[in-house]
Scaffold this motif. Structure first.
Motif, PDB file in Angstrom:
ATOM      1  N   SER A 246       0.760  -1.139  -0.006  1.00  0.00           N
ATOM      2  CA  SER A 246      -0.137  -0.064   0.090  1.00  0.00           C
ATOM      3  C   SER A 246       0.900   1.236  -0.004  1.00  0.00           C
ATOM      4  O   SER A 246       2.203   1.149   0.189  1.00  0.00           O
ATOM      5  CB  SER A 246      -0.872   0.167   1.323  1.00  0.00           C
ATOM      6  OG  SER A 246      -0.196   0.687   2.234  1.00  0.00           O
TER       7      SER A 246
ATOM      8  N   TRP B 108      -1.657  -4.859  -5.897  1.00  0.00           N
ATOM      9  CA  TRP B 108      -0.236  -4.904  -5.625  1.00  0.00           C
ATOM     10  C   TRP B 108       0.512  -6.083  -5.721  1.00  0.00           C
ATOM     11  O   TRP B 108      -0.018  -6.993  -5.230  1.00  0.00           O
ATOM     12  CB  TRP B 108       0.276  -4.271  -3.975  1.00  0.00           C
ATOM     13  CG  TRP B 108      -0.202  -2.991  -3.821  1.00  0.00           C
ATOM     14  CD1 TRP B 108      -1.259  -2.477  -3.378  1.00  0.00           C
ATOM     15  CD2 TRP B 108       0.655  -1.975  -3.922  1.00  0.00           C
ATOM     16  NE1 TRP B 108      -1.379  -1.132  -3.374  1.00  0.00           N
ATOM     17  CE2 TRP B 108      -0.143  -0.691  -3.413  1.00  0.00           C
ATOM     18  CE3 TRP B 108       2.079  -1.772  -4.210  1.00  0.00           C
ATOM     19  CZ2 TRP B 108       0.450   0.680  -3.662  1.00  0.00           C
ATOM     20  CZ3 TRP B 108       2.845  -0.500  -4.200  1.00  0.00           C
ATOM     21  CH2 TRP B 108       1.837   0.780  -4.091  1.00  0.00           C
TER      22      TRP B 108
ATOM     23  N   LYS C 223       2.628  -1.804  -7.656  1.00  0.00           N
ATOM     24  CA  LYS C 223       1.275  -1.565  -8.196  1.00  0.00           C
ATOM     25  C   LYS C 223       1.327  -2.546  -9.694  1.00  0.00           C
ATOM     26  O   LYS C 223       2.131  -1.879 -10.567  1.00  0.00           O
ATOM     27  CB  LYS C 223       0.777  -0.210  -8.538  1.00  0.00           C
ATOM     28  CG  LYS C 223       0.152   0.344  -7.237  1.00  0.00           C
ATOM     29  CD  LYS C 223      -0.664   1.624  -7.629  1.00  0.00           C
ATOM     30  CE  LYS C 223      -1.164   2.332  -6.309  1.00  0.00           C
ATOM     31  NZ  LYS C 223      -2.014   3.373  -6.523  1.00  0.00           N
TER      32      LYS C 223
END
Length: 589
Positions: free
Chosen positions: A246, A270, A280
């Motif tokens: 994240s 991810w 990503k």
């Protein structure tokens, strides 16, 4: 002011106030609130009310007379209870009524027992290798029996009554970054699976007071076949590699476009890469029919010109890399790479003092550079085919003269915000974007007098994206890049008692410049110190040049705001900054 550092200020009125107007019109200034906006919501335990009124008379908030600056500005803080808080501001016959709602950060457990909303984890699809620990968690009623069932396996989730949570990253800016012991109960349990394939979505179960509550999880679980892993190529110019799945996780060295790497796990959008980083999925593409992402290297070659030294590493495949800088040391690490090296051609002068390398572990090579200058002036990493090109920039060639000590030195100035991006707001609504441009233009003129070549990311009140600002730094390759800002604080900050000069850097090559300019402005300008910070900001991350973000004062501090918007003080600050920049360059010769 960076969005990371503070607040997006919203006013009740749409004002366009020039610095000159602030010194003339303050006597007629009506009661005005710059922050917080109407119906503001926060999780902070206090709030500052930033505004102004004509200096004659006094201002009260909920009947309490408040402290104001000479020009009538104010920024007192008030504690907030949970729920709705009402504030009534009065000045003579003028009244402003506003509410601030403080929301709880404690998850709500249903009456009679159950799971807190959005507390089940994993909360998005995950993929892992066989025998990798998978942890399941929930926030639920205390004194309950909690378990999760998946693929015919039941895992007990045990309570952690005093789990520790870390506050948001920006809490360091208000010296409130102590760990917080949660008052709610978290349940957690981990297990491993050795079979391949999709295991489905877990089912959570809670037993309390002779009642059983079941709830389906949100994140499905998939076990990857290690013999059929995806191999991806980085398609972004600089793929953002992080320590976790994240944007809350720290950045690693960006991956150059073309980097090829195996995927060993996934969490939502991810991808977990085989050398340890996460990226990503949208910054990559799958490469079909490629069975391995391992590379071999046999040699390296050095090339130089007047401004930079290039080191070319021919590889069989573009691999992940990382960089470490310290003083005059530069270390480049190649992952998933095995050396078959016998000979390397070296170019020492004028930059490189010594060079060595080592295969530190199977699949990992480190290249060590010791440079002549203590100050590093920027670098670049890119792939051309399967050749990795490392570019190390030489020190600027100063042709200093008595009247022009910065002759031929390229300096890039970035006036923060602009156009639709207002930045912080002063007590009377004056936006940070305007004073950033004023100071940058004044500083530009002072640097030109000293012989510098100056570039500006904007020279008028227009919107310039962060990407375009960074792109200009990378294209211009200045000796230094300075982003000019003024500061604000999160809601729980102390706007009255926080003031002064702050400097922010990210790459070690910018640390010395940050410390020097901070100390210079504080000592020579007799300004308060806010401090020097390592900070992961868009305008500190460029590595083509030492890049520093300057916070030259606090827009929300009533007294400092008067100094910020004073025309003579602005000129003085520009001269002082130019002198400090000149002195820093002189000591680097």
């Amino acid at each position: 002011m960076s969005k990371l550092l503070g607040l997006t200020f919203v006013s009740f009125l749409s004002l366009n106030i020039s610095p000159a107007m602030t010194s003339v019109a303050h006597a007629q200034q009506p009661l005005y609130i710059a922050y917080p906006p109407k119906n503001h919501q926060t999780t902070a335990d206090q709030i500052f009310l930033i505004g102004t009124a004509a200096p004659q008379g006094y201002v009260t908030i909920n009947g309490q007379k408040i402290q104001r600056s000479n020009q009538g500005h104010f920024a007192p803080s008030f504690p907030l209870k949970l729920g709705v808080n009402r504030f009534v501001l009065r000045h003579k016959n003028q009244t402003i009524d506003l509410t601030v709602t403080r929301n709880s950060t404690i998850p709500i457990i249903p009456q009679g027992g159950g799971f807190a909303d959005n507390s089940l984890s994993p909360n998005q699809p995950i993929s892992v290798l066989p025998n990798t620990p998978i942890c399941f968690g929930a926030i639920a009623s205390p004194n309950a029996q909690v378990s999760v069932t998946i693929a015919d396996k039941t895992i007990p989730l045990l309570p952690r009554d005093k789990s520790v949570e870390l506050p948001a990253n920006y809490s360091i800016l208000t010296d409130s970054n102590e760990p917080v012991i949660n008052s709610f109960t978290k349940y957690q349990g981990c297990t491993k699976f050795n079979q391949f394939g999709k295991l489905g979505t877990p089912n959570f179960q809670l037993k309390i007071n002779n009642k059983t509550i079941a709830q389906k999880g949100e994140g499905s679980v998939n076990i990857l076949n290690p013999n059929q892993l995806k191999i991806v190529e980085v398609t972004a110019d600089a793929g953002v590699a992080r320590t976790g799945p994240s944007t809350n996780y720290s950045r690693l060295t960006p991956l150059p476009k073309g980097t090829t790497v195996s995927v060993i796990g996934q969490e939502g959008e991810w991808l977990q890469l085989d050398y340890g980083a996460w990226i990503k999925a949208q910054e990559t593409r799958i490469i079909p029919n490629l069975s391995s992402a391992k590379a071999i290297i046999k040699s390296a070659k050095f090339e130089k010109d007047n401004e930079e030294t290039k080191v070319i590493f021919p590889l069989t495949l573009p691999v992940p890399v990382s960089v470490n800088q310290m003083g005059n040391k530069f270390t480049l690490t190649l992952y998933n790479t095995t050396a078959q090296t016998d000979t390397i051609f070296l170019e020492y002068e004028p930059l490189i003092k010594s060079f060595s390398w080592q295969q530190v572990s199977p699949g990992k090579i480190e290249y060590y550079f010791e440079l002549y200058p203590e100050q590093q002036w920027g670098y670049d990493l890119k792939y051309e085919g399967t050749n990795l090109i490392l570019t190390l920039r030489h020190p600027p060639k100063m042709e200093s003269q008595n009247s022009q000590p910065l002759k031929n030195v390229k300096i890039l100035l970035d006036p923060g915000h602009g156009g639709n991006e207002l930045g912080a707001r002063g007590p009377n609504g004056y936006p940070e974007k305007s004073v950033n441009l004023v100071i940058s233009n004044l500083l530009k003129q002072e640097l030109l007098k000293r012989g510098a070549t100056v570039y500006m990311t904007r020279e008028s009140d227009k919107t310039v994206s962060l990407q375009d600002r960074v792109k200009m730094i990378n294209e211009v390759k200045p000796a230094v890049a300075l982003s000019i800002h003024y500061n604000a604080l999160p809601d729980n900050g102390d706007a009255i008692n926080t003031a002064g000069i702050g400097m922010f850097w990210y790459h070690p090559q910018a640390e010395d410049l940050s410390k020097f300019l901070h100390d210079y402005l504080v000592e020579k300008g007799e300004r308060p110190s806010y401090g020097v910070f390592w900070n992961n900001l868009a305008l500190t991350r460029p590595h083509a040049a030492p890049s520093v973000l300057l916070e030259l004062g606090f827009m929300i501090n009533p007294t400092e705001f008067e100094w910020i918007t004073d025309a003579q003080q602005q000129q003085n600050l520009a001269i002082l900054l130019a002198n400090g920049i000149t002195e820093w360059f002189n000591q680097k010769e």
